[in-house]
Motif scaffolding. Structure first.
Motif, PDB file in Angstrom:
ATOM      1  N   ILE A   6      -3.944  47.753  27.193  1.00 32.35           N
ATOM      2  CA  ILE A   6      -3.731  49.051  27.647  1.00 32.35           C
ATOM      3  C   ILE A   6      -3.129  49.355  28.923  1.00 32.35           C
ATOM      4  CG2 ILE A   6      -4.732  51.592  28.024  1.00 32.35           C
ATOM      5  CD1 ILE A   6      -5.359  50.636  25.181  1.00 32.35           C
ATOM      6  N   HIS A   7      -1.874  49.701  29.021  1.00 25.92           N
ATOM      7  CA  HIS A   7      -1.295  49.902  30.457  1.00 25.92           C
ATOM      8  C   HIS A   7      -1.959  51.113  31.407  1.00 25.92           C
ATOM      9  CE1 HIS A   7       2.290  47.425  30.439  1.00 25.92           C
ATOM     10  NE2 HIS A   7       1.686  46.679  29.958  1.00 25.92           N
ATOM     11  N   LEU A   8      -2.610  50.891  32.431  1.00 21.74           N
ATOM     12  CA  LEU A   8      -3.040  51.945  33.259  1.00 21.74           C
ATOM     13  C   LEU A   8      -1.821  52.254  33.999  1.00 21.74           C
ATOM     14  CD1 LEU A   8      -5.730  51.052  32.112  1.00 21.74           C
ATOM     15  CD2 LEU A   8      -6.670  51.670  34.376  1.00 21.74           C
ATOM     16  N   ALA A   9      -1.146  51.396  34.233  1.00 17.71           N
ATOM     17  CA  ALA A   9       0.288  51.773  35.143  1.00 17.71           C
ATOM     18  C   ALA A   9       1.479  50.670  34.573  1.00 17.71           C
ATOM     19  CB  ALA A   9       0.198  51.181  36.589  1.00 17.71           C
ATOM     20  N   ASN A  15       6.208  41.332  42.484  1.00 22.61           N
ATOM     21  CA  ASN A  15       7.202  41.348  41.999  1.00 22.61           C
ATOM     22  C   ASN A  15       7.119  39.920  41.502  1.00 22.61           C
ATOM     23  OD1 ASN A  15       9.901  41.793  41.322  1.00 22.61           O
ATOM     24  ND2 ASN A  15      10.601  40.629  43.794  1.00 22.61           N
ATOM     25  N   CYS A  16       6.644  39.832  40.266  1.00 24.60           N
ATOM     26  CA  CYS A  16       6.637  38.412  39.575  1.00 24.60           C
ATOM     27  C   CYS A  16       7.924  37.961  39.069  1.00 24.60           C
ATOM     28  CB  CYS A  16       5.401  38.390  38.575  1.00 24.60           C
ATOM     29  SG  CYS A  16       3.820  38.645  39.551  1.00 24.60           S
ATOM     30  N   LYS A  17       8.455  37.005  39.070  1.00 24.81           N
ATOM     31  CA  LYS A  17       9.331  36.368  38.438  1.00 24.81           C
ATOM     32  C   LYS A  17       9.325  36.338  36.741  1.00 24.81           C
ATOM     33  CE  LYS A  17      12.879  32.591  37.914  1.00 24.81           C
ATOM     34  NZ  LYS A  17      13.354  31.438  38.765  1.00 24.81           N
ATOM     35  N   GLY A  18      10.125  36.816  35.807  1.00 28.09           N
ATOM     36  CA  GLY A  18      10.073  36.659  34.442  1.00 28.09           C
ATOM     37  C   GLY A  18       8.682  37.453  33.762  1.00 28.09           C
ATOM     38  N   CYS A  19       8.411  38.425  34.578  1.00 30.54           N
ATOM     39  CA  CYS A  19       6.953  39.024  33.712  1.00 30.54           C
ATOM     40  C   CYS A  19       7.087  39.584  32.566  1.00 30.54           C
ATOM     41  CB  CYS A  19       6.568  40.328  34.630  1.00 30.54           C
ATOM     42  SG  CYS A  19       5.099  41.430  34.119  1.00 30.54           S
ATOM     43  N   ALA A  20       6.134  39.013  31.555  1.00 31.27           N
ATOM     44  CA  ALA A  20       6.193  39.420  30.075  1.00 31.27           C
ATOM     45  C   ALA A  20       5.984  40.994  29.870  1.00 31.27           C
ATOM     46  CB  ALA A  20       5.276  38.698  29.321  1.00 31.27           C
ATOM     47  N   HIS A  21       5.599  41.383  30.828  1.00 28.26           N
ATOM     48  CA  HIS A  21       5.508  43.196  30.462  1.00 28.26           C
ATOM     49  C   HIS A  21       6.707  43.914  31.401  1.00 28.26           C
ATOM     50  CE1 HIS A  21       1.179  43.327  28.981  1.00 28.26           C
ATOM     51  NE2 HIS A  21       1.564  41.936  28.925  1.00 28.26           N
ATOM     52  N   PHE A  22       7.549  42.895  31.918  1.00 23.03           N
ATOM     53  CA  PHE A  22       8.729  43.589  32.769  1.00 23.03           C
ATOM     54  C   PHE A  22       8.183  44.535  33.728  1.00 23.03           C
ATOM     55  CE2 PHE A  22       9.886  42.804  28.048  1.00 23.03           C
ATOM     56  CZ  PHE A  22      10.884  41.815  28.201  1.00 23.03           C
ATOM     57  N   SER A  23       6.982  44.310  34.310  1.00 21.62           N
ATOM     58  CA  SER A  23       6.489  45.361  35.213  1.00 21.62           C
ATOM     59  C   SER A  23       7.432  45.311  36.575  1.00 21.62           C
ATOM     60  CB  SER A  23       5.412  44.889  35.699  1.00 21.62           C
ATOM     61  OG  SER A  23       4.278  44.941  34.458  1.00 21.62           O
ATOM     62  N   GLN A  24       8.052  44.094  36.914  1.00 23.14           N
ATOM     63  CA  GLN A  24       8.903  44.116  38.177  1.00 23.14           C
ATOM     64  C   GLN A  24      10.176  45.024  38.053  1.00 23.14           C
ATOM     65  OE1 GLN A  24       9.050  42.063  35.579  1.00 23.14           O
ATOM     66  NE2 GLN A  24      10.871  40.723  35.907  1.00 23.14           N
ATOM     67  N   LEU A  25      10.407  45.426  36.672  1.00 27.20           N
ATOM     68  CA  LEU A  25      11.760  46.191  36.519  1.00 27.20           C
ATOM     69  C   LEU A  25      11.312  47.555  36.153  1.00 27.20           C
ATOM     70  CD1 LEU A  25      13.421  43.749  33.925  1.00 27.20           C
ATOM     71  CD2 LEU A  25      13.725  43.604  36.439  1.00 27.20           C
ATOM     72  N   HIS A  55      -8.111  44.979  27.203  1.00 26.90           N
ATOM     73  CA  HIS A  55      -7.769  44.708  28.394  1.00 26.90           C
ATOM     74  C   HIS A  55      -7.148  45.822  28.926  1.00 26.90           C
ATOM     75  CE1 HIS A  55      -7.730  40.324  27.512  1.00 26.90           C
ATOM     76  NE2 HIS A  55      -7.988  40.417  28.574  1.00 26.90           N
ATOM     77  N   LEU A  56      -7.750  46.344  30.271  1.00 33.51           N
ATOM     78  CA  LEU A  56      -7.192  47.428  30.947  1.00 33.51           C
ATOM     79  C   LEU A  56      -6.284  46.837  31.972  1.00 33.51           C
ATOM     80  CD1 LEU A  56     -10.234  49.580  31.293  1.00 33.51           C
ATOM     81  CD2 LEU A  56      -8.538  49.824  29.370  1.00 33.51           C
ATOM     82  N   MET A  57      -4.799  47.003  31.746  1.00 30.80           N
ATOM     83  CA  MET A  57      -3.980  46.292  32.754  1.00 30.80           C
ATOM     84  C   MET A  57      -2.735  46.990  32.850  1.00 30.80           C
ATOM     85  SD  MET A  57      -3.013  43.780  29.426  1.00 30.80           S
ATOM     86  CE  MET A  57      -1.918  42.608  30.259  1.00 30.80           C
ATOM     87  N   ARG A 178      -0.009  52.357  23.346  1.00 35.28           N
ATOM     88  CA  ARG A 178       0.698  53.405  24.204  1.00 35.28           C
ATOM     89  C   ARG A 178       1.161  54.749  23.538  1.00 35.28           C
ATOM     90  NH1 ARG A 178       5.207  50.753  26.000  1.00 35.28           N
ATOM     91  NH2 ARG A 178       4.103  50.192  27.965  1.00 35.28           N
ATOM     92  N   ASP A 179       0.796  55.603  23.894  1.00 32.74           N
ATOM     93  CA  ASP A 179       1.027  57.014  23.373  1.00 32.74           C
ATOM     94  C   ASP A 179       0.973  57.059  21.884  1.00 32.74           C
ATOM     95  OD1 ASP A 179       1.669  57.897  25.836  1.00 32.74           O
ATOM     96  OD2 ASP A 179       3.926  57.269  25.681  1.00 32.74           O
ATOM     97  N   GLY A 180      -0.206  56.714  21.386  1.00 32.24           N
ATOM     98  CA  GLY A 180      -0.701  56.626  20.022  1.00 32.24           C
ATOM     99  C   GLY A 180      -0.129  55.784  19.203  1.00 32.24           C
ATOM    100  N   LYS A 181       0.634  54.749  19.756  1.00 31.59           N
ATOM    101  CA  LYS A 181       1.400  53.696  18.708  1.00 31.59           C
ATOM    102  C   LYS A 181       0.900  52.416  19.054  1.00 31.59           C
ATOM    103  CE  LYS A 181       5.691  56.602  18.521  1.00 31.59           C
ATOM    104  NZ  LYS A 181       5.071  57.557  19.412  1.00 31.59           N
TER     105      LYS A 181
END
Length: 263
Positions: A6-9, A15-25, A55-57, A178-181
């Motif tokens: 679950i993404h809380l944000a 600013n991690c290189k190559g984040c698998a969640h693309f969070s730096q983008l 996972h709350l992440m 996310r959002d019911g999916k």
């Protein structure tokens, strides 16, 4: 379902290189606790609460000011699940007593990823001891041991989706709600951050788009068996992953937000 993310944000304070969640983008975007509670209630109803680990992440979950409310909500609907708040640790020294008290009271494990950055762990340990929180280093590592893994993508989508699904460690172990999916992996769920960022920069001619059969809507699913059957089959989007080129490439470093981190 063994694991649920679950993404809380969506965004992150690292600013991690190559984040698998693309969070730096990702642009700043926080989960709405009311939407999450509705999704928790529905998933709990259809699964009878049979989710092994949650996972709350993010992104970075501690960026969400409603983190305590969300922890309480997750435990309310998944009383038997192992619930873990996965954080980079940057904000842990600044979190107030309510956060630690809530985590302890509702049996939420605080799991910190060991990035090689300066964090006042003595202060964090004092809070953990004071409230009796459960704490883990993510994957059993220790500070300074975090490595970088490149998740290479094929923007043309010419890979064998079925073979990729059968070999991928993310398939069915990184299911994201996310959002019911429900998405069978975090890359499918978060690829829109990659598409948006590099599309606006003019570096991506054609976005890599999930189809309507790359996820399942928990409000349209008629049973938990239907969800589990869906998760057991290859997702068409798997054709965009160059699994043979997913490799460890050295120690953790910051991102330059270049498309070459993924291609």
């Amino acid at each position: 379902m063994a694991n649920l993310e679950i993404h809380l944000a969506e965004n992150c304070n690292l600013n991690c290189k190559g984040c698998a969640h693309f969070s730096q983008l990702a642009a700043k975007e926080l989960a709405d606790p009311a939407v999450l509670e509705r999704d928790f209630a529905r998933l709990s109803e259809i699964s009878e609460g049979l989710v092994g680990k949650i996972h709350l992440m993010g992104g970075e979950p501690l960026l969400n000011p409603d983190v305590c409310k969300i922890m309480i909500s997750a435990r309310k609907y998944f009383s038997q699940s192992k619930i873990i708040l996965l954080t980079n640790g940057v904000l842990l020294p600044k979190m107030d007593d309510e956060f630690y008290e809530t985590a302890a009271k509702h049996n939420i494990i605080i799991d910190a990823t060991p990035y090689p950055i300066q964090i006042d762990w003595d202060k964090v340990n004092e809070k953990i001891a004071k409230f009796g929180c459960q704490f883990n280093w993510h994957a059993g590592d220790k500070p300074g041991e975090k490595t970088f893994r490149k998740y290479t993508l094929d923007k043309e989508g010419k890979q064998n989706a079925r073979l990729n699904f059968m070999r991928c460690g993310m398939a069915n172990s990184c299911v994201l709600l996310r959002d019911g999916k429900l998405y069978p992996c975090s890359i499918i769920a978060n690829i829109h951050h990659f598409n948006n960022y590099f599309g606006k920069k003019g570096e991506l001619e054609k976005p890599m788009l999930p189809s309507k059969i790359d996820y399942i809507d928990i409000y349209k699913a008629t049973s938990y068996e239907e969800i589990l059957r869906f998760m057991a089959h290859p997702a068409p989007f798997c054709r965009f992953c160059k699994l043979d080129e997913w490799v460890e490439t050295g120690t953790w470093t910051t991102s330059k937000r270049e498309i070459s981190e993924y291609l």
